[in-house]
Design a protein around this motif. Sequence first.
Motif, PDB file in Angstrom:
ATOM      1  N   ALA A  44       0.830  -1.207   0.000  1.00 37.40           N
ATOM      2  CA  ALA A  44       0.000   0.000   0.000  1.00 37.40           C
ATOM      3  C   ALA A  44       0.863   1.253   0.000  1.00 37.40           C
ATOM      4  CB  ALA A  44      -0.932  -0.004   1.209  1.00 37.40           C
ATOM      5  N   VAL A  45       1.943   1.234   0.764  1.00 40.45           N
ATOM      6  CA  VAL A  45       2.856   2.382   0.794  1.00 40.45           C
ATOM      7  C   VAL A  45       3.504   2.575  -0.576  1.00 40.45           C
ATOM      8  CG1 VAL A  45       5.014   3.256   1.764  1.00 40.45           C
ATOM      9  CG2 VAL A  45       3.305   2.218   3.269  1.00 40.45           C
ATOM     10  N   ASP A  46       3.969   1.484  -1.173  1.00 40.95           N
ATOM     11  CA  ASP A  46       4.619   1.576  -2.478  1.00 40.95           C
ATOM     12  C   ASP A  46       3.672   2.105  -3.547  1.00 40.95           C
ATOM     13  OD1 ASP A  46       6.975   0.627  -1.465  1.00 40.95           O
ATOM     14  OD2 ASP A  46       6.683  -1.445  -2.126  1.00 40.95           O
ATOM     15  N   GLN A  47       2.409   1.701  -3.447  1.00 37.36           N
ATOM     16  CA  GLN A  47       1.432   2.085  -4.460  1.00 37.36           C
ATOM     17  C   GLN A  47       0.743   3.408  -4.142  1.00 37.36           C
ATOM     18  OE1 GLN A  47      -1.149  -1.343  -4.504  1.00 37.36           O
ATOM     19  NE2 GLN A  47       0.540  -2.742  -5.026  1.00 37.36           N
ATOM     20  N   GLY A  48       1.018   3.954  -2.955  1.00 37.25           N
ATOM     21  CA  GLY A  48       0.404   5.209  -2.559  1.00 37.25           C
ATOM     22  C   GLY A  48      -1.091   5.088  -2.346  1.00 37.25           C
ATOM     23  N   THR A  49      -1.524   3.914  -1.882  1.00 34.57           N
ATOM     24  CA  THR A  49      -2.952   3.689  -1.656  1.00 34.57           C
ATOM     25  C   THR A  49      -3.240   3.566  -0.167  1.00 34.57           C
ATOM     26  OG1 THR A  49      -2.678   1.288  -1.862  1.00 34.57           O
ATOM     27  CG2 THR A  49      -3.206   2.523  -3.868  1.00 34.57           C
ATOM     28  N   THR A  50      -4.518   3.596   0.173  1.00 39.97           N
ATOM     29  CA  THR A  50      -4.945   3.412   1.559  1.00 39.97           C
ATOM     30  C   THR A  50      -5.151   1.928   1.828  1.00 39.97           C
ATOM     31  OG1 THR A  50      -6.046   5.561   1.572  1.00 39.97           O
ATOM     32  CG2 THR A  50      -6.684   3.993   3.286  1.00 39.97           C
ATOM     33  N   LEU A  51      -4.573   1.431   2.903  1.00 42.74           N
ATOM     34  CA  LEU A  51      -4.669   0.016   3.221  1.00 42.74           C
ATOM     35  C   LEU A  51      -5.986  -0.288   3.924  1.00 42.74           C
ATOM     36  CD1 LEU A  51      -3.394  -2.836   3.491  1.00 42.74           C
ATOM     37  CD2 LEU A  51      -2.448  -2.080   5.690  1.00 42.74           C
ATOM     38  N   ASN A  52      -6.725  -1.234   3.370  1.00 47.28           N
ATOM     39  CA  ASN A  52      -7.893  -1.784   4.050  1.00 47.28           C
ATOM     40  C   ASN A  52      -7.553  -3.237   4.384  1.00 47.28           C
ATOM     41  OD1 ASN A  52     -10.283  -2.898   4.927  1.00 47.28           O
ATOM     42  ND2 ASN A  52     -11.546  -1.972   3.325  1.00 47.28           N
ATOM     43  N   PRO A  53      -7.167  -3.531   5.623  1.00 51.70           N
ATOM     44  CA  PRO A  53      -6.674  -4.872   5.954  1.00 51.70           C
ATOM     45  C   PRO A  53      -7.691  -5.974   5.735  1.00 51.70           C
ATOM     46  CG  PRO A  53      -7.072  -3.595   7.954  1.00 51.70           C
ATOM     47  CD  PRO A  53      -7.167  -2.647   6.801  1.00 51.70           C
ATOM     48  N   MET A  54      -8.965  -5.621   5.698  1.00 50.00           N
ATOM     49  CA  MET A  54      -9.996  -6.646   5.563  1.00 50.00           C
ATOM     50  C   MET A  54     -10.191  -7.092   4.116  1.00 50.00           C
ATOM     51  SD  MET A  54     -10.621  -6.910   8.697  1.00 50.00           S
ATOM     52  CE  MET A  54     -11.951  -8.103   8.648  1.00 50.00           C
ATOM     53  N   THR A  55      -9.612  -6.377   3.175  1.00 51.97           N
ATOM     54  CA  THR A  55      -9.842  -6.715   1.769  1.00 51.97           C
ATOM     55  C   THR A  55      -8.671  -7.455   1.129  1.00 51.97           C
ATOM     56  OG1 THR A  55      -8.988  -4.566   1.015  1.00 51.97           O
ATOM     57  CG2 THR A  55     -11.351  -4.718   1.487  1.00 51.97           C
ATOM     58  N   SER A  56      -7.552  -7.586   1.827  1.00 47.30           N
ATOM     59  CA  SER A  56      -6.400  -8.275   1.248  1.00 47.30           C
ATOM     60  C   SER A  56      -6.712  -9.751   1.057  1.00 47.30           C
ATOM     61  CB  SER A  56      -5.182  -8.126   2.162  1.00 47.30           C
ATOM     62  OG  SER A  56      -4.136  -8.984   1.723  1.00 47.30           O
ATOM     63  N   SER A  57      -6.242 -10.302  -0.050  1.00 44.83           N
ATOM     64  CA  SER A  57      -6.494 -11.716  -0.341  1.00 44.83           C
ATOM     65  C   SER A  57      -5.421 -12.631   0.243  1.00 44.83           C
ATOM     66  CB  SER A  57      -6.568 -11.920  -1.861  1.00 44.83           C
ATOM     67  OG  SER A  57      -5.332 -11.578  -2.467  1.00 44.83           O
ATOM     68  N   ARG A  58      -4.335 -12.079   0.760  1.00 42.81           N
ATOM     69  CA  ARG A  58      -3.282 -12.916   1.336  1.00 42.81           C
ATOM     70  C   ARG A  58      -3.802 -13.633   2.576  1.00 42.81           C
ATOM     71  NH1 ARG A  58       0.264  -8.430  -0.163  1.00 42.81           N
ATOM     72  NH2 ARG A  58       1.672  -9.171  -1.803  1.00 42.81           N
TER      73      ARG A  58
END
Length: 267
Positions: free
Chosen positions: A96-110
Amino acid sequence: MTPFDEEVAARVRANAQDKQLVGAARAFMEASTLPKYCYNFSSLGRPIIQYPQDMVAMQELIWTIRPDLVIEAGIAHGGSLVMSASVLALIDYADAVDQGTTLNPMTSSRKVLGIDVDIRDHNKDAILAHPLAHKIDMIEGSSIDPTVVDKVRTIAKGYERVMVILDSNHTHDHVLEELRAYAPLTSKGSYCVVFDTIIEDVPDSMYPDRPWSKGNNPKTAVWQYLKELQASPQMGQDGQPLSLEIDKSIQDRLLITVAADGYLRRR
């Protein structure tokens, strides 16, 4: 490779040839087994039955490989699931930091997928109550039950980069069946890690009440499985040739490890 990396690699090679150092590490492993030294640690609040050296190696591998799915056979108190999930969460954050986006931890597929023949209620409740529970799924059942294997294989098809960790029943036959079932799910460049290969290297008196022993343990299963792959080439679930090698550099670096010959890298 940076100059520092080259320095580390040279030091690791030298340490692996240092008979006094290697002997001291081996002596510590034998001396610390019966006192259950590895039971004294936790990961983000959950007990993890591992040596700290292997814990460090695993978080390094997960960070480097950046898997989308970590499959773990063996849950116990859930500390390893939580540790794997924590590194996946950090990878999400870094992306998220690299992409300059806001992290939503509930949506990650990992995800981390844990398998255990008996997930005790108090451990299951504690894992599900953990802040990282959203990154953890669990299957209760024997890791070599065909129904469980089919479920895991189906889940793995939805992921591009997979890492496998085997740490359940430590008998030769059980681990060999786990390797046959799950090693092919390992992605190219990733690892299938087999724990407690150390059983082959310590006296049988270390495990008086267990069904495993010298000649009947994860290390002997690893050796047989690698021979099987050489004798009869197989394909991974990704449709590409399955080739695994023991990454000796990890055990040479750790010296204190329960997984000598158990860090298997897919080429």
